[in-house]
Design an enzyme around this catalytic site. Structure first.
Site, PDB file in Angstrom:
ATOM      1  N   ARG A 122       0.769  -1.251  -0.141  1.00  0.00           N
ATOM      2  CA  ARG A 122      -0.093  -0.079   0.136  1.00  0.00           C
ATOM      3  C   ARG A 122       0.909   1.350   0.100  1.00  0.00           C
ATOM      4  O   ARG A 122       0.512   2.107   0.517  1.00  0.00           O
ATOM      5  CB  ARG A 122      -0.974  -0.097   1.192  1.00  0.00           C
ATOM      6  CG  ARG A 122      -2.030  -1.288   1.106  1.00  0.00           C
ATOM      7  CD  ARG A 122      -2.984  -1.341   0.178  1.00  0.00           C
ATOM      8  NE  ARG A 122      -4.026  -0.394   0.172  1.00  0.00           N
ATOM      9  CZ  ARG A 122      -4.937  -0.622   1.121  1.00  0.00           C
ATOM     10  NH1 ARG A 122      -5.347  -1.799   1.450  1.00  0.00           N
ATOM     11  NH2 ARG A 122      -6.011   0.350   1.021  1.00  0.00           N
ATOM     12  N   ARG A 178      -3.057   6.408  -0.250  1.00  0.00           N
ATOM     13  CA  ARG A 178      -3.498   7.357   0.784  1.00  0.00           C
ATOM     14  C   ARG A 178      -2.521   8.330   1.652  1.00  0.00           C
ATOM     15  O   ARG A 178      -2.719   9.104   2.212  1.00  0.00           O
ATOM     16  CB  ARG A 178      -4.343   6.326   1.779  1.00  0.00           C
ATOM     17  CG  ARG A 178      -3.538   5.383   2.310  1.00  0.00           C
ATOM     18  CD  ARG A 178      -4.575   4.302   2.475  1.00  0.00           C
ATOM     19  NE  ARG A 178      -3.822   3.080   3.103  1.00  0.00           N
ATOM     20  CZ  ARG A 178      -4.183   2.217   3.669  1.00  0.00           C
ATOM     21  NH1 ARG A 178      -5.544   1.928   4.186  1.00  0.00           N
ATOM     22  NH2 ARG A 178      -3.593   1.184   4.010  1.00  0.00           N
ATOM     23  N   ARG A 199      -6.299  12.173  -7.213  1.00  0.00           N
ATOM     24  CA  ARG A 199      -7.564  11.238  -6.958  1.00  0.00           C
ATOM     25  C   ARG A 199      -8.737  12.047  -6.977  1.00  0.00           C
ATOM     26  O   ARG A 199      -9.943  11.825  -7.153  1.00  0.00           O
ATOM     27  CB  ARG A 199      -7.335  10.412  -5.930  1.00  0.00           C
ATOM     28  CG  ARG A 199      -7.067   8.822  -6.056  1.00  0.00           C
ATOM     29  CD  ARG A 199      -8.107   8.127  -6.762  1.00  0.00           C
ATOM     30  NE  ARG A 199      -9.184   8.382  -6.155  1.00  0.00           N
ATOM     31  CZ  ARG A 199      -9.632   7.698  -5.189  1.00  0.00           C
ATOM     32  NH1 ARG A 199      -8.863   6.659  -4.428  1.00  0.00           N
ATOM     33  NH2 ARG A 199     -11.049   7.736  -4.518  1.00  0.00           N
ATOM     34  N   ASP A 203      -6.730  -2.729  -7.308  1.00  0.00           N
ATOM     35  CA  ASP A 203      -7.576  -3.398  -6.086  1.00  0.00           C
ATOM     36  C   ASP A 203      -7.791  -4.816  -6.280  1.00  0.00           C
ATOM     37  O   ASP A 203      -8.154  -5.087  -7.598  1.00  0.00           O
ATOM     38  CB  ASP A 203      -8.687  -2.486  -5.493  1.00  0.00           C
ATOM     39  CG  ASP A 203      -9.139  -2.865  -4.120  1.00  0.00           C
ATOM     40  OD1 ASP A 203      -8.288  -2.399  -3.425  1.00  0.00           O
ATOM     41  OD2 ASP A 203      -9.891  -3.663  -4.147  1.00  0.00           O
ATOM     42  N   TYR A 210     -14.876 -11.134   0.768  1.00  0.00           N
ATOM     43  CA  TYR A 210     -15.301  -9.907   0.544  1.00  0.00           C
ATOM     44  C   TYR A 210     -16.937 -10.295  -0.334  1.00  0.00           C
ATOM     45  O   TYR A 210     -17.769  -9.774   0.012  1.00  0.00           O
ATOM     46  CB  TYR A 210     -14.586  -9.196  -0.305  1.00  0.00           C
ATOM     47  CG  TYR A 210     -13.598  -8.468   0.430  1.00  0.00           C
ATOM     48  CD1 TYR A 210     -13.605  -7.294   1.196  1.00  0.00           C
ATOM     49  CD2 TYR A 210     -12.145  -8.739   0.509  1.00  0.00           C
ATOM     50  CE1 TYR A 210     -12.757  -6.843   2.259  1.00  0.00           C
ATOM     51  CE2 TYR A 210     -11.438  -8.301   1.041  1.00  0.00           C
ATOM     52  CZ  TYR A 210     -11.535  -7.204   1.989  1.00  0.00           C
ATOM     53  OH  TYR A 210     -10.485  -6.591   2.746  1.00  0.00           O
TER      54      TYR A 210
HETATM   55  O1  CP3 Z   1      -4.115  -4.491   2.299  1.00  0.00           O
HETATM   56  C1  CP3 Z   1      -4.190  -5.577   2.233  1.00  0.00           C
HETATM   57  O2  CP3 Z   1      -4.482  -6.524   2.913  1.00  0.00           O
HETATM   58  C2  CP3 Z   1      -3.733  -5.967   0.619  1.00  0.00           C
HETATM   59  C3  CP3 Z   1      -4.769  -6.808  -0.275  1.00  0.00           C
HETATM   60  C4  CP3 Z   1      -5.802  -5.604  -0.373  1.00  0.00           C
HETATM   61  C5  CP3 Z   1      -5.813  -4.829  -1.102  1.00  0.00           C
HETATM   62  N1  CP3 Z   1      -7.157  -4.292  -1.227  1.00  0.00           N
HETATM   63  C6  CP3 Z   1      -4.797  -4.439  -2.069  1.00  0.00           C
HETATM   64  C7  CP3 Z   1      -4.463  -2.947  -2.622  1.00  0.00           C
HETATM   65  C8  CP3 Z   1      -6.994  -5.903   0.296  1.00  0.00           C
HETATM   66  C9  CP3 Z   1      -7.397  -6.886   1.420  1.00  0.00           C
HETATM   67  C10 CP3 Z   1      -7.905  -4.860  -0.147  1.00  0.00           C
HETATM   68  C11 CP3 Z   1      -9.402  -4.554   0.106  1.00  0.00           C
HETATM   69  C12 CP3 Z   1      -9.718  -3.250   0.284  1.00  0.00           C
HETATM   70  N2  CP3 Z   1      -9.745  -2.375  -0.700  1.00  0.00           N
HETATM   71  C13 CP3 Z   1      -9.671  -2.486   1.548  1.00  0.00           C
HETATM   72  C14 CP3 Z   1      -9.417  -3.271   2.778  1.00  0.00           C
HETATM   73  C15 CP3 Z   1     -10.676  -3.349   3.547  1.00  0.00           C
HETATM   74  C16 CP3 Z   1     -10.835  -4.106   4.538  1.00  0.00           C
HETATM   75  O3  CP3 Z   1     -11.341  -5.122   4.663  1.00  0.00           O
HETATM   76  O4  CP3 Z   1     -10.220  -3.679   5.630  1.00  0.00           O
HETATM   77  C17 CP3 Z   1      -9.833  -1.347   1.407  1.00  0.00           C
HETATM   78  C18 CP3 Z   1      -9.962  -0.049   2.107  1.00  0.00           C
HETATM   79  C19 CP3 Z   1      -9.892  -1.342  -0.048  1.00  0.00           C
HETATM   80  C20 CP3 Z   1      -9.952   0.095  -1.011  1.00  0.00           C
HETATM   81  C21 CP3 Z   1      -8.863   0.557  -1.514  1.00  0.00           C
HETATM   82  N3  CP3 Z   1      -7.609  -0.289  -2.160  1.00  0.00           N
HETATM   83  C22 CP3 Z   1      -8.532   2.085  -1.625  1.00  0.00           C
HETATM   84  C23 CP3 Z   1      -9.126   2.786  -1.116  1.00  0.00           C
HETATM   85  C24 CP3 Z   1      -7.037   2.212  -2.224  1.00  0.00           C
HETATM   86  C25 CP3 Z   1      -6.189   3.238  -2.556  1.00  0.00           C
HETATM   87  C26 CP3 Z   1      -5.681   3.965  -1.424  1.00  0.00           C
HETATM   88  C27 CP3 Z   1      -5.270   3.498  -0.307  1.00  0.00           C
HETATM   89  O5  CP3 Z   1      -6.036   3.579   0.599  1.00  0.00           O
HETATM   90  O6  CP3 Z   1      -4.133   3.071  -0.070  1.00  0.00           O
HETATM   91  C28 CP3 Z   1      -6.812   0.781  -2.483  1.00  0.00           C
HETATM   92  C29 CP3 Z   1      -5.343   0.495  -3.004  1.00  0.00           C
HETATM   93  C30 CP3 Z   1      -5.015  -1.062  -3.147  1.00  0.00           C
HETATM   94  N4  CP3 Z   1      -5.332  -2.243  -2.486  1.00  0.00           N
HETATM   95  C31 CP3 Z   1      -3.673  -1.425  -3.582  1.00  0.00           C
HETATM   96  C32 CP3 Z   1      -3.363  -2.843  -3.360  1.00  0.00           C
HETATM   97  C33 CP3 Z   1      -2.069  -3.562  -3.467  1.00  0.00           C
HETATM   98  C34 CP3 Z   1      -2.761  -0.434  -4.522  1.00  0.00           C
HETATM   99  C35 CP3 Z   1      -1.583   0.672  -3.804  1.00  0.00           C
HETATM  100  C36 CP3 Z   1      -0.397  -0.167  -3.165  1.00  0.00           C
HETATM  101  O7  CP3 Z   1      -0.436  -1.244  -2.705  1.00  0.00           O
HETATM  102  O8  CP3 Z   1       0.423   0.881  -3.110  1.00  0.00           O
END
Ligand code: CP3
Length: 348
Positions: free
Chosen positions: A28, A32, A41, A77, A152
């Site tokens: 991540r 954010r 964004r 994502d 999910y």
């Molecule tokens: O965090 C992990 O466990 C990694 C696997 C994972 C991702 N997304 C990879 C990801 C999981 C479990 C998710 C689901 C998800 N998607 C969540 C977690 C929800 C929960 O159950 O708690 C959330 C909040 C999202 C939405 C999301 N994903 C946002 C808003 C963003 C962008 C900005 C941010 O918050 O970082 C993402 C990006 C994201 N999700 C990335 C990856 C690999 C790309 C960014 C990076 O890794 O640098």
């Protein structure tokens, strides 16, 4: 961005080969915590940003420019392949992935759509654009593993207790296995699209699988994660497998077909390495909470992790899970400098 030679440190470490510096990236890392990300964004919904190739590519590269990390991870994502297949899913700010209707019965699984490979075009284009901006710094492609992605779908919205998931798994194993097989196909297609467009390593995130016993993992999950790894084996790219609280599952997660194991902060890297016979490259595992601790504690923990990582044939420094949203980005930059400044055990 630093130009890299024929073998980037990340890829050398993933293969258990000598490295010229300790490679480091952060789960991540895009997103954010970065003000330049929040600016880009503004006004664009998360999944729309992921599916706009130029925007996704630019966001992917931001942490590499800022921190000099040794890898980018594609900005996307785990639910993107669901959306591209036509599942009604959105990411609700402050919540996470939310389904229009959860998938809980045999009839729900029957109704799951088929992914048209052409729908992956924005992923391919985003990866290709990122790779060309990266100038040789490797790009990691990723996907959610069948268990975590299915959780999910079944819960319908984030719920770490996974009550509906546990219930389905226990009461209707046949439906469970059909659901995971469907997710495995989708995940393999998502990974392959990223690899075809130039990703040089692939990481499968099974973030929430750590709540399972080894027995439940072996029967309910491992065959499906193994199917994903097998489906991308011909690509010859390092395959990383990560989850949290997976101490009891590390050997089984390796056996699913990973080349590298991502370790969370619940176990020392030396102990994790021993559980895997000291023959598997590892990635991890600084506790993300330490990013807001005083520098002396952070530095001591970092040095300790690099020392423990020497037990493995290769080590890529990372956090035990994702960068917390409130992280001061200058701490990440300083941490990368520190990791790069610590001598590697091999002579150049
Ligand atoms: O965090 C992990 O466990 C990694 C696997 C994972 C991702 N997304 C990879 C990801 C999981 C479990 C998710 C689901 C998800 N998607 C969540 C977690 C929800 C929960 O159950 O708690 C959330 C909040 C999202 C939405 C999301 N994903 C946002 C808003 C963003 C962008 C900005 C941010 O918050 O970082 C993402 C990006 C994201 N999700 C990335 C990856 C690999 C790309 C960014 C990076 O890794 O640098």
């Amino acid at each position: 961005m630093t130009a890299v030679g024929t073998t980037a440190p990340l890829l050398a470490a993933y293969r258990g080969e000598p490295v010229t510096r300790h490679p480091v990236w952060f789960m991540r890392q895009a997103g954010r915590s970065l003000p330049e990300y929040r600016r880009l964004r503004e006004g664009t919904a998360m999944l729309d940003a992921c599916l706009t190739p130029e925007l996704a590519a630019e966001i992917t590269v931001q942490p590499v420019r800022r921190h000099d990390v040794d890898a980018a991870i594609f900005f996307s994502d785990i639910v993107i392949p669901l959306r591209l297949a036509g599942v009604d899913v959105d990411i609700v700010p402050g919540v996470g992935p939310v389904l229009g209707s959860p998938v809980r019965t045999a009839a729900d699984v029957d109704r799951l759509p088929h992914l048209d490979p052409a729908a992956l075009a924005p992923v391919r284009e985003g990866v290709a654009a990122a790779v060309s901006l990266l100038g040789g710094v490797p790009l990691i492609g990723f996907a959610g593993a069948p268990f975590t992605l299915a959780s999910y779908l079944v819960e319908g919205r984030p719920n770490r207790e996974l009550p509906a998931t546990s219930a389905l798994l226990a009461t209707d194993p046949a439906t469970w296995h059909r659901l995971l097989a469907w997710v495995a196909d989708l995940t393999a297609a998502f990974l392959r699209a990223q690899a075809d467009a130039g990703a040089q390593a692939l990481q499968l995130f099974d973030s929430w699988v750590g709540r399972l016993s080894p027995e439940a993992y072996a029967t309910a999950v491992q065959p499906h994660s193994a199917a994903v790894f097998a489906a991308v084996a011909d690509l010859g790219l390092p395959r990383v497998h990560f989850g949290t609280a997976t101490r009891q599952l590390l050997p089984a997660m390796l056996a699913a077909g990973a080349d590298v194991v991502g370790v969370a902060s619940d176990i020392g890297l030396d102990e994790a390495s021993a559980l895997l016979g000291n023959r598997v490259p590892l990635q991890g595992n600084l506790d993300p909470a330490l990013l807001s601790a005083d520098w002396a504690s952070l530095e001591a923990a970092t040095r300790d992790i690099l020392r423990r990582g020497e037990a493995a044939p290769g080590h890529v420094f990372n956090l035990g899970h994702g960068v917390p949203p409130d992280t001061d980005p200058s701490v990440l930059t300083r941490l990368v400098e520190l990791v790069h400044s610590i001598p590697t055990r091999q002579v150049d």
